[in-house]
Design an enzyme around this catalytic site. Structure first.
Site, PDB file in Angstrom:
ATOM      1  N   HIS A  93       0.838  -1.202  -0.214  1.00 52.39           N
ATOM      2  CA  HIS A  93      -0.072   0.080  -0.171  1.00 52.39           C
ATOM      3  C   HIS A  93       0.945   1.115  -0.035  1.00 52.39           C
ATOM      4  CE1 HIS A  93      -3.842  -2.020   1.072  1.00 52.39           C
ATOM      5  NE2 HIS A  93      -3.073  -2.884   1.247  1.00 52.39           N
ATOM      6  N   ASN A 166     -10.191  -2.797   2.475  1.00 47.34           N
ATOM      7  CA  ASN A 166      -9.815  -2.823   0.878  1.00 47.34           C
ATOM      8  C   ASN A 166     -11.023  -2.445   0.323  1.00 47.34           C
ATOM      9  OD1 ASN A 166      -7.134  -3.319   1.375  1.00 47.34           O
ATOM     10  ND2 ASN A 166      -7.562  -5.484   1.030  1.00 47.34           N
TER      11      ASN A 166
HETATM   12 FE1  HDE Z   1      -2.599  -4.773   5.331  1.00 50.32          FE
HETATM   13  N1  HDE Z   1      -0.828  -3.699   6.157  1.00 50.32           N
HETATM   14  N2  HDE Z   1      -1.782  -6.559   6.170  1.00 50.32           N
HETATM   15  N3  HDE Z   1      -4.299  -5.513   4.817  1.00 50.32           N
HETATM   16  N4  HDE Z   1      -3.162  -2.830   4.801  1.00 50.32           N
HETATM   17  C1  HDE Z   1      -0.238  -2.654   5.838  1.00 50.32           C
HETATM   18  O1  HDE Z   1       0.767  -1.530   7.557  1.00 50.32           O
HETATM   19  C2  HDE Z   1      -0.807  -6.672   6.806  1.00 50.32           C
HETATM   20  C3  HDE Z   1      -4.680  -6.741   5.100  1.00 50.32           C
HETATM   21  C4  HDE Z   1      -4.565  -2.551   4.584  1.00 50.32           C
HETATM   22  O2  HDE Z   1      -3.176   3.542   4.035  1.00 50.32           O
HETATM   23  C5  HDE Z   1       0.986  -2.246   6.302  1.00 50.32           C
HETATM   24  O3  HDE Z   1       0.995   1.011   7.662  1.00 50.32           O
HETATM   25  C6  HDE Z   1      -0.659  -8.114   7.305  1.00 50.32           C
HETATM   26  C7  HDE Z   1      -5.981  -7.035   4.929  1.00 50.32           C
HETATM   27  C8  HDE Z   1      -4.470  -1.157   4.055  1.00 50.32           C
HETATM   28  O4  HDE Z   1      -1.504   3.375   5.312  1.00 50.32           O
HETATM   29  C9  HDE Z   1       1.269  -3.806   6.971  1.00 50.32           C
HETATM   30  C10 HDE Z   1      -1.875  -8.731   6.682  1.00 50.32           C
HETATM   31  C11 HDE Z   1      -6.497  -5.650   4.503  1.00 50.32           C
HETATM   32  C12 HDE Z   1      -3.347  -0.800   4.346  1.00 50.32           C
HETATM   33  C13 HDE Z   1       0.278  -4.531   6.727  1.00 50.32           C
HETATM   34  C14 HDE Z   1      -2.390  -7.743   6.004  1.00 50.32           C
HETATM   35  C15 HDE Z   1      -5.382  -4.872   4.640  1.00 50.32           C
HETATM   36  C16 HDE Z   1      -2.282  -1.734   4.986  1.00 50.32           C
HETATM   37  C17 HDE Z   1       1.809  -1.624   5.414  1.00 50.32           C
HETATM   38  C18 HDE Z   1      -2.115 -10.108   6.902  1.00 50.32           C
HETATM   39  C19 HDE Z   1      -7.876  -5.362   4.167  1.00 50.32           C
HETATM   40  C20 HDE Z   1      -2.660   0.688   3.949  1.00 50.32           C
HETATM   41  C21 HDE Z   1       2.158  -0.106   5.867  1.00 50.32           C
HETATM   42  C22 HDE Z   1      -2.473 -10.430   8.370  1.00 50.32           C
HETATM   43  C23 HDE Z   1      -8.828  -5.737   5.296  1.00 50.32           C
HETATM   44  C24 HDE Z   1      -2.914   1.773   5.291  1.00 50.32           C
HETATM   45  C25 HDE Z   1       1.174  -0.075   7.029  1.00 50.32           C
HETATM   46  C26 HDE Z   1      -2.625   2.841   4.586  1.00 50.32           C
HETATM   47  C27 HDE Z   1      -1.172  -1.773   5.011  1.00 50.32           C
HETATM   48  C28 HDE Z   1       0.220  -5.819   6.871  1.00 50.32           C
HETATM   49  C29 HDE Z   1      -3.672  -7.917   5.369  1.00 50.32           C
HETATM   50  C30 HDE Z   1      -5.702  -3.485   4.315  1.00 50.32           C
HETATM   51  C31 HDE Z   1       2.759  -4.365   6.501  1.00 50.32           C
HETATM   52  C32 HDE Z   1       0.443  -8.637   8.010  1.00 50.32           C
HETATM   53  C33 HDE Z   1      -6.660  -8.393   5.233  1.00 50.32           C
HETATM   54  C34 HDE Z   1      -5.710  -0.570   3.571  1.00 50.32           C
HETATM   55  O5  HDE Z   1       1.550  -3.383   8.418  1.00 50.32           O
END
Ligand code: HDE
Length: 710
Positions: A93, A166
């Site tokens: 992202h 999302n």
């Molecule tokens: Fe994320 N995800 N994600 N994700 N995600 C990040 O956090 C992560 C997941 C989502 O505009 C990171 O600040 C793991 C689902 C958005 O700043 C990180 C898992 C969904 C954004 C991270 C998921 C998301 C992130 C990278 C599986 C939808 C952007 C930078 C367990 C429900 C937020 C940060 C923004 C961002 C990890 C799965 C949505 C690395 C470990 C499911 C919208 O922490």
């Protein structure tokens, strides 16, 4: 008054070769630049220590044409700061755009939750919302085929609540431990460093073909949802099942839904690819410009609230993030709306430094045991430490809670506050008015009972990977299904390893025969040669959910849409003005495109200013198009590749096309066809008809005609 000054007291320069110094013209620097010095009442340019800077154009040299001195602390401060301007971009992202706004509660939700931001109608809570793509780096384009992040920070009066969702209601994997693998597979392949922001390559499809739990999400990813027209036209989903808890401590399950006020709208694949070249900031620019002109995007917040008994009655597990609960089974209750009405003042300070964490919660909400959500509760806090470098990231203005933050956490890098007093521990008896815990007002986890052995496993109830993938495909309209076939064929066509392509087909055939066959045909795979994967559990036929189709549910309308009028010299002034006014009345945004940016002269001699020059304004950037001109004025455009492509692409991208007689000449030269969405414009009545057709969105009936994608 701009005052100009030269670099040196001695205004002379010694050219190479040792010739005599030449005088510089008065008022210019050595590079010919001009700059201002502070006049009366103007702020002084200072160093970061507040020291007024005398010369911001030249570093300190030892001697005339001599070396730069280490002593130049101003140069060093400025360059050092510059060298550290970037922080690690988000691992996923990374490419995002954001805006401020507010959430307005539309009804009292206290029967379900004690969360104060949902407690009464009209209550407003400030928000900051960031949209993103997943796979590409921060500088990647806005329109790859990708899931869009939809992260909302609610600055509630009980602390920050981050709904980090999302634009697709399900996810690729069921357990957080697979996330690094998923992301490594979709990102650029590590040896070659490409492809950027694209899932169409071997490692992604290798991974998903070995992980059938990803198939439902793959169906969504290959649908038009992943090529949105605008960030204002995407829905959002909390994805996981959460809990709502009321004041009595009773809880229910909940799923969060954001519904775009403008409805969901997408480009075609070819359009998305062309937009990437024409304007790599297409979505960012669109969001920014809409807010700047007061056309504020809105979303409704809907809740699907259900109890344990309903959860138990469903043919899948509500803790499994690869499943939706069709709205036909649990309806969506609209409880609020979000309006984004202010652009960030500074991209870095706000959009880049905003730190979302699903663990940012408020009383009245709680987590479920969804194993993906549980893993996220760790990951986001951890990643903020790495990106922002300090546990004090919550003190950055964009991350600050709007209610008092009072505790005994202290120190750390970049402590921006000055805590007072000798007490930095609890319990304590030495101070007065110190913060105290509150069992009533504080956050309490729901006291659910958990039993069973400690083990690494995936519950049996997570084993059906095909039924909802099938449900999704079969809930789409025929054009949407066609796009999914095309998308899969395109992506697999980029996969070099035949065995990976075959493995994907072996799953598709379990989802739907026509889907698999359609893809196989486009890949050139012989009929009957597709083998079938062995499912962990046999797929079931679930009743279709028409609510999942963005075409079937499209509300229509031109509000917020961006239309283009390509106008040639001598176009009929009355028709141009009538058309423009009618479009604006329908609350569309209209851009006048002309061969030259200065505009064109209309039939009455008036000058129509252009908003864009034809060369930089291909029709892929707009939702629908019109071409107006005159017999003489259209001639130069008939051999102009950009003008011909303007109409060829509008045709290929299924747009409503409005033409006057000159426009028709261009259409003929471009070789486009004729159908109900190509309309002749002569007067107010025909313009009104055009508006109706354009408001219906893409004209899918054209698909398959020559010049379109079949
Ligand atoms: Fe994320 N995800 N994600 N994700 N995600 C990040 O956090 C992560 C997941 C989502 O505009 C990171 O600040 C793991 C689902 C958005 O700043 C990180 C898992 C969904 C954004 C991270 C998921 C998301 C992130 C990278 C599986 C939808 C952007 C930078 C367990 C429900 C937020 C940060 C923004 C961002 C990890 C799965 C949505 C690395 C470990 C499911 C919208 O922490």
């Amino acid at each position: 008054m701009p005052s100009r000054k030269t670099a040196m007291p001695a205004p002379a320069r010694r050219p190479a070769g040792g010739a005599a110094p030449q005088a510089l013209p008065p008022g210019t620097g050595p590079g010919g630049e001009t700059h201002q010095t502070a006049g009366v009442g103007q702020p002084l340019l200072t160093s970061n220590q507040g020291l007024a800077v005398a010369d911001n154009q030249n570093s300190l040299h030892g001697g005339y044409r001599g070396p730069t001195l280490l002593e130049d602390f101003l140069l060093r401060e400025k360059i050092t700061h510059f060298d550290h301007e970037r922080i690690p971009e988000r691992i996923v992202h990374a490419r995002g755009s954001a805006a401020h706004g507010y959430f307005e509660c539309l009804r009292d939700c206290s029967e379900w939750t004690k969360a104060s931001f949902l407690s009464k109608a009209k209550k407003r809570t400030p928000v900051f919302t960031r949209f993103s793509t997943v796979a590409g780096g921060a500088g990647s384009v806005d329109t790859p085929r990708d899931v869009r992040g939809f992260a909302v920070k609610f600055y509630t009066d009980e602390g920050n609540f981050d709904l980090v969702g999302n634009n697709i209601p399900v996810f690729f994997i069921q357990d957080a431990i697979k996330f690094p693998d998923l992301i490594h597979a979709v990102k650029m392949e590590p040896d070659r460093g490409f492809p950027q922001a694209a899932s169409a390559h071997d490692t992604f499809w290798d991974f998903v073909s070995l992980m059938p739990e990803s198939l439902h999400m793959i169906m969504w990813a290959m649908s038009d949802r992943t090529i949105p027209r605008s960030l204002r036209m995407i829905d959002g989903f909390g994805v996981h099942t959460f809990r709502l808890v009321n004041a009595a401590g009773d809880w229910k399950f909940v799923k969060f839904h954001w519904r775009a006020g403008l409805g969901v709208e997408s480009t075609t694949w070819d359009e998305a690819v062309k937009i990437a070249g024409a304007d790599s900031d297409y979505h960012r620019r669109d969001l920014w410009e809409a807010i700047e002109r007061g056309d504020f995007p809105t979303w409704e917040l809907g809740l699907q609230v259900f109890d344990q008994a309903t959860a138990d009655s469903l043919p899948f597990d509500v803790l499994d993030p690869t499943k939706v609960i069709p709205e036909e089974i649990v309806p969506i209750e609209v409880v609020g709306r979000m309006v984004l009405d202010r652009n960030p003042s500074n991209f870095f300070a706000e959009t880049e430094q905003v730190a979302f964490c699903p663990s940012h919660m408020v009383p009245g909400l709680d987590f479920s045991n969804d194993p993906l959500l549980q893993g996220r509760l760790h990951s986001y806090l951890d990643t903020q430490l790495s990106r922002l470098g300090t546990p004090n990231f919550h003190q950055l203005p964009i991350n600050q809670a709007r209610c008092p933050v009072t505790n005994f956490q202290r120190d750390g890098q970049m402590q921006m506050q000055v805590p007072t007093g000798r007490v930095a521990y609890e319990p304590n008896s030495l101070g007065s008015r110190l913060p105290r815990e509150s069992p009533e007002r504080g956050f309490n986890s729901v006291a659910v009972e958990e039993t069973g052995p400690k083990q690494r496993l995936r519950p049996e109830s997570f084993a059906d990977h095909y039924s909802q993938a099938r449900l999704f495909f079969r809930s789409m309209t025929a054009p949407e299904q066609g796009h999914m076939v095309n998308a899969l064929a395109f992506e697999l066509g980029k996969v070099e390893t035949g065995a990976v392509r075959d493995r994907v087909l072996s799953h598709l055939v379990l989802i739907d025969e026509t889907l698999a066959q359609g893809v196989a045909d486009k890949l050139g795979v012989a009929p009957g040669s597709i083998s079938q994967a062995t499912p962990a559990r046999e797929p079931q036929d679930l009743p279709p959910s028409p609510a999942l189709s963005q075409v079937a549910t499209r509300a229509g309308g031109l509000k917020g849409r961006h239309l283009a009028m390509l106008v040639a010299e001598g176009a009929d002034a009355e028709l141009v003005n009538t058309t423009k006014q009618a479009l604006e009345k329908a609350r569309a945004r209209v851009s006048v495109i002309a061969a030259k940016i200065e505009g064109v002269q209309l039939s009455d001699g008036s000058l129509l200013k252009a908003d864009g020059a034809l060369a930089g304004s291909p029709s892929c950037l707009f939702g629908a198009v019109i071409v107006l001109g005159s017999e003489a004025g259209i001639q130069p455009l008939l051999g102009h590749p950009a003008a011909l492509d303007f109409l060829r692409d509008a045709w290929r991208h299924l747009k409503a096309i409005g033409l006057d007689a000159a426009g028709q000449q261009l259409a003929q030269a471009a070789g486009i066809g004729n159908d109900e969405a190509v309309l002749m414009l002569t007067d107010r009545k025909t313009v009104a008809k055009y508006l109706k057709v354009a408001a219906a969105g893409k004209y899918f009936a054209r698909e398959g005609q020559p010049g379109t994608d079949a």
